[in-house]
Design an enzyme around this catalytic site. Structure first.
Site, PDB file in Angstrom:
ATOM      1  N   ARG A  31       0.980  -1.450  -0.073  1.00 21.86           N
ATOM      2  CA  ARG A  31      -0.206   0.021   0.260  1.00 21.86           C
ATOM      3  C   ARG A  31       0.574   1.543   0.093  1.00 21.86           C
ATOM      4  O   ARG A  31       0.196   1.867   0.286  1.00 21.86           O
ATOM      5  CB  ARG A  31      -1.221  -0.452   1.110  1.00 21.86           C
ATOM      6  N   TYR A  46       0.836   4.618  -2.332  1.00 21.55           N
ATOM      7  CA  TYR A  46      -0.098   5.396  -2.013  1.00 21.55           C
ATOM      8  C   TYR A  46      -0.198   5.762  -0.877  1.00 21.55           C
ATOM      9  O   TYR A  46      -0.401   7.616  -1.350  1.00 21.55           O
ATOM     10  CB  TYR A  46      -1.690   4.628  -2.289  1.00 21.55           C
ATOM     11  N   VAL A  51     -14.786  -1.926  -1.728  1.00 18.33           N
ATOM     12  CA  VAL A  51     -15.319  -2.798  -0.603  1.00 18.33           C
ATOM     13  C   VAL A  51     -16.823  -2.243  -1.613  1.00 18.33           C
ATOM     14  O   VAL A  51     -17.820  -3.272  -1.245  1.00 18.33           O
ATOM     15  CB  VAL A  51     -15.330  -2.949   0.801  1.00 18.33           C
ATOM     16  N   ASP A  53      -3.879  -4.151   5.687  1.00 15.29           N
ATOM     17  CA  ASP A  53      -5.193  -3.630   5.284  1.00 15.29           C
ATOM     18  C   ASP A  53      -5.424  -3.249   7.162  1.00 15.29           C
ATOM     19  O   ASP A  53      -5.261  -3.371   7.915  1.00 15.29           O
ATOM     20  CB  ASP A  53      -6.097  -5.196   4.844  1.00 15.29           C
ATOM     21  N   ARG A  82     -10.915   1.958  11.196  1.00 12.70           N
ATOM     22  CA  ARG A  82     -10.553   3.447  10.784  1.00 12.70           C
ATOM     23  C   ARG A  82     -11.802   4.475  11.409  1.00 12.70           C
ATOM     24  O   ARG A  82     -13.018   4.025   9.850  1.00 12.70           O
ATOM     25  CB  ARG A  82     -10.271   3.634   9.356  1.00 12.70           C
TER      26      ARG A  82
HETATM   27  P1  NAD Z   1     -10.508   7.760  -9.086  1.00 16.94           P
HETATM   28  O1  NAD Z   1      -9.988   7.094  -9.799  1.00 16.94           O
HETATM   29  O2  NAD Z   1     -11.910   7.211  -9.517  1.00 16.94           O
HETATM   30  O3  NAD Z   1     -10.509   8.953  -9.546  1.00 16.94           O
HETATM   31  C1  NAD Z   1      -8.937   9.520  -9.719  1.00 16.94           C
HETATM   32  C2  NAD Z   1      -8.715  10.051 -11.358  1.00 16.94           C
HETATM   33  O4  NAD Z   1      -7.963  10.472 -11.303  1.00 16.94           O
HETATM   34  C3  NAD Z   1      -9.200   9.350 -12.515  1.00 16.94           C
HETATM   35  O5  NAD Z   1      -9.756  10.585 -12.992  1.00 16.94           O
HETATM   36  C4  NAD Z   1      -8.010   9.282 -12.586  1.00 16.94           C
HETATM   37  O6  NAD Z   1      -7.496   9.120 -14.514  1.00 16.94           O
HETATM   38  C5  NAD Z   1      -7.382  10.283 -12.532  1.00 16.94           C
HETATM   39  N1  NAD Z   1      -5.509   9.957 -12.785  1.00 16.94           N
HETATM   40  C6  NAD Z   1      -4.668   9.226 -12.001  1.00 16.94           C
HETATM   41  N2  NAD Z   1      -3.386   9.514 -12.053  1.00 16.94           N
HETATM   42  C7  NAD Z   1      -4.238   9.963 -13.485  1.00 16.94           C
HETATM   43  C8  NAD Z   1      -2.077  11.408 -13.431  1.00 16.94           C
HETATM   44  N3  NAD Z   1      -1.260  10.359 -13.876  1.00 16.94           N
HETATM   45  N4  NAD Z   1      -2.970  12.077 -14.768  1.00 16.94           N
HETATM   46  C9  NAD Z   1      -4.473  13.056 -14.581  1.00 16.94           C
HETATM   47  N5  NAD Z   1      -4.864  12.128 -14.390  1.00 16.94           N
HETATM   48  C10 NAD Z   1      -4.941  11.002 -13.944  1.00 16.94           C
HETATM   49  O7  NAD Z   1     -10.726   8.056  -7.415  1.00 16.94           O
HETATM   50  P2  NAD Z   1     -11.376   8.775  -6.793  1.00 16.94           P
HETATM   51  O8  NAD Z   1     -11.808   7.912  -6.021  1.00 16.94           O
HETATM   52  O9  NAD Z   1     -12.527   9.740  -7.406  1.00 16.94           O
HETATM   53  O10 NAD Z   1     -10.878   9.522  -5.539  1.00 16.94           O
HETATM   54  C11 NAD Z   1      -9.829  11.473  -6.196  1.00 16.94           C
HETATM   55  C12 NAD Z   1      -9.051  11.371  -5.114  1.00 16.94           C
HETATM   56  O11 NAD Z   1      -9.175  11.391  -3.824  1.00 16.94           O
HETATM   57  C13 NAD Z   1      -8.133  10.412  -4.913  1.00 16.94           C
HETATM   58  O12 NAD Z   1      -6.751  11.176  -5.096  1.00 16.94           O
HETATM   59  C14 NAD Z   1      -7.480   9.512  -4.070  1.00 16.94           C
HETATM   60  O13 NAD Z   1      -6.187   9.115  -3.425  1.00 16.94           O
HETATM   61  C15 NAD Z   1      -8.606  10.814  -2.961  1.00 16.94           C
HETATM   62  N6  NAD Z   1      -9.365   9.929  -1.943  1.00 16.94           N
HETATM   63  C16 NAD Z   1     -10.182   8.809  -2.367  1.00 16.94           C
HETATM   64  C17 NAD Z   1     -10.567   8.595  -1.743  1.00 16.94           C
HETATM   65  C18 NAD Z   1     -11.592   7.482  -0.983  1.00 16.94           C
HETATM   66  O14 NAD Z   1     -12.501   6.647  -1.077  1.00 16.94           O
HETATM   67  N7  NAD Z   1     -12.566   7.643  -3.194  1.00 16.94           N
HETATM   68  C19 NAD Z   1      -9.968   8.051   0.085  1.00 16.94           C
HETATM   69  C20 NAD Z   1      -9.164   9.204   0.245  1.00 16.94           C
HETATM   70  C21 NAD Z   1      -8.691   9.866  -0.860  1.00 16.94           C
HETATM   71  N1  UDP Z   2     -13.222  -5.470   1.280  1.00 17.52           N
HETATM   72  C1  UDP Z   2     -13.959  -6.289   1.729  1.00 17.52           C
HETATM   73  N2  UDP Z   2     -14.323  -7.051   0.289  1.00 17.52           N
HETATM   74  C2  UDP Z   2     -13.986  -6.634  -0.557  1.00 17.52           C
HETATM   75  C3  UDP Z   2     -13.333  -5.536  -1.105  1.00 17.52           C
HETATM   76  C4  UDP Z   2     -13.096  -4.554  -0.045  1.00 17.52           C
HETATM   77  O1  UDP Z   2     -13.708  -6.634   2.473  1.00 17.52           O
HETATM   78  O2  UDP Z   2     -14.620  -7.336  -2.031  1.00 17.52           O
HETATM   79  C5  UDP Z   2     -12.399  -4.544   2.423  1.00 17.52           C
HETATM   80  C6  UDP Z   2     -10.307  -4.701   2.957  1.00 17.52           C
HETATM   81  O3  UDP Z   2     -10.273  -6.018   2.661  1.00 17.52           O
HETATM   82  C7  UDP Z   2     -10.720  -3.526   3.955  1.00 17.52           C
HETATM   83  C8  UDP Z   2     -12.108  -3.207   3.427  1.00 17.52           C
HETATM   84  O4  UDP Z   2     -13.155  -3.470   2.518  1.00 17.52           O
HETATM   85  O5  UDP Z   2     -10.427  -4.028   4.853  1.00 17.52           O
HETATM   86  C9  UDP Z   2     -11.964  -1.540   2.804  1.00 17.52           C
HETATM   87  O6  UDP Z   2     -11.660  -1.783   1.639  1.00 17.52           O
HETATM   88  P1  UDP Z   2     -10.955  -0.719   0.575  1.00 17.52           P
HETATM   89  O7  UDP Z   2     -10.290  -1.128  -0.594  1.00 17.52           O
HETATM   90  O8  UDP Z   2     -13.096  -0.239  -0.250  1.00 17.52           O
HETATM   91  O9  UDP Z   2     -10.863   0.745  -0.019  1.00 17.52           O
HETATM   92  P2  UDP Z   2      -9.156   0.697   2.131  1.00 17.52           P
HETATM   93  O10 UDP Z   2      -8.866  -0.775   2.356  1.00 17.52           O
HETATM   94  O11 UDP Z   2      -8.354   1.974   1.706  1.00 17.52           O
HETATM   95  O12 UDP Z   2      -9.994   1.522   3.273  1.00 17.52           O
END
Ligand code: NAD
Ligand code: UDP
Length: 317
Positions: free
Chosen positions: A140, A143, A185, A269, A273
């Protein structure tokens, strides 16, 4: 205002663009379509105030904008682990390029950071002061360490070059437009339940997450961007559920007959949280409003429509 949204064709970015366009701003969406989808922004493509640029943020770009919402980065473990080196480059070189742009044009810069900066937390719930427990060499890390560097870059550009930054630490967010193969998930469980397949629970499902509906999250991002508080600030819903509870909720809502299937827990994992959102409440006057049950229903409806459309489009053999 002219506003740049990196990652604007993705899940959160496209919902943010809807809000910005509806408010009458000029929006530039920059995306390389790695996990983004043109359909997410389809309704704006011919709008005179909207511009789509296919561009990879690991390469520099020159644009004139007043605000930058920097969201570009794959967010699902499946996608960010597919090409970890690229994920690091996106977080480090990409964020560097976007901060360089903010510096040059004096734009306000909001970083979409993540609760992953807390790693597998020993403090619960997580306040922003907590420095995290992150494995620097795990699967992980591309990221979570990438986002930690991105935060460092933002604060160093702020201290050294006066860049006007905002840092949001986003907790698990869900809602319509998540990809069917997103791998996170909520989308996995909803798609599996709708297709009559077993819900895949990793481990025993005792690990917890706190799920924020996307409209709440977007509201929080916009308040942060337009307020005076630079952060970092947690944006998430403090209602905490085990993954087993989430599976049972989806099961109940979509198809009580669909079985649960237990699979191995992925490495590193996080076990639990939950955001401490005191800062967001105090400085942004923000807290989530959408209950999990309601948000799940909207998400289920969206997937049902999309899966139905996809099936209808399949040629009959
Ligand atoms: P997503 O994967 O749907 O969106 C990410 C977007 O970035 C996509 O459209 C992808 O094509 C674009 N992208 C990726 N790499 C790129 C690059 N090198 N150049 C240009 N574009 C690029 O994800 P999301 O859930 O919409 O997340 C958006 C942001 O929020 C991310 O930075 C993510 O880390 C952050 N975030 C999301 C969550 C969540 O739960 N969804 C949680 C924490 C942080
Ligand atoms: N997870 C799961 N089944 C799935 C996908 C994810 O049990 O099909 C679990 C995963 O192991 C984690 C939680 O759900 O404990 C959230 O996972 P997700 O990938 O959505 O986000 P993150 O781990 O980045 O919080």
């Amino acid at each position: 205002m002219r506003i740049l949204v990196t990652g604007g064709a993705g899940f959160i970015g496209s919902h943010l663009i809807d809000r910005l366009m509806e408010a009458g701003h000029e929006v530039i969406c920059l995306d390389n379509f790695y996990t983004g989808d043109r359909r997410n922004i389809l309704k704006w493509l011919n709008h005179p105030y909207f511009e789509l640029i296919r561009h990879d943020i690991t390469e520099p770009i020159r644009l004139e904008v007043q605000q930058i919402y920097h969201l570009a980065c794959p967010a699902s473990p499946v996608h960010y682990q597919y090409n970890p080196v690229k994920t690091i480059k996106t977080n480090v070189m990409g964020t560097l390029n976007m901060l360089g742009l903010a510096k040059r044009v004096k734009a306000r810069f909001l970083l979409a950071s993540t609760s992953e900066v807390y790693g597998d937390p020993e403090v619960h719930p997580q306040p922003e002061e907590y420095r995290g427990s992150v494995n620097p060499i795990g699967i992980r890390s591309c990221y979570d360490e990438g986002k930690r560097v991105a935060e460092t870059l933002a604060f160093d550009y702020h201290r050294q070059n006066d860049v006007d930054i905002r840092v949001a630490r986003i907790f698990n967010t869900y809602g319509p437009r998540m990809l069917e193969n997103d791998g996170r998930v909520v989308s996995n469980f909803v798609v599996q339940a709708l297709c009559g397949q077993p819900l895949t629970i990793y481990g025993e499902g005792a690990q917890t997450r706190s799920f924020c509906y996307v409209s709440d999250l977007v509201e929080g991002l916009m308040r942060l961007m337009n307020g005076d508080f630079i952060g970092p600030v947690n944006l998430g819903n403090p209602d905490e559920y085990t993954i087993l509870q989430l599976a049972q909720a989806v099961q109940q809502m979509v198809n009580p007959d669909v079985p649960l299937k237990f699979e191995p827990l992925p490495q590193d994992d996080p076990r639990r949280r939950k955001p401490d959102i005191t800062r967001a409440q105090t400085h942004l006057g923000w807290q989530p409003t959408v209950l999990l049950q309601d948000g799940l229903q909207r998400t289920i409806d969206d997937f049902r429509a999309r899966l139905g459309d996809a099936r209808a489009a399949q040629p009959v053999l």
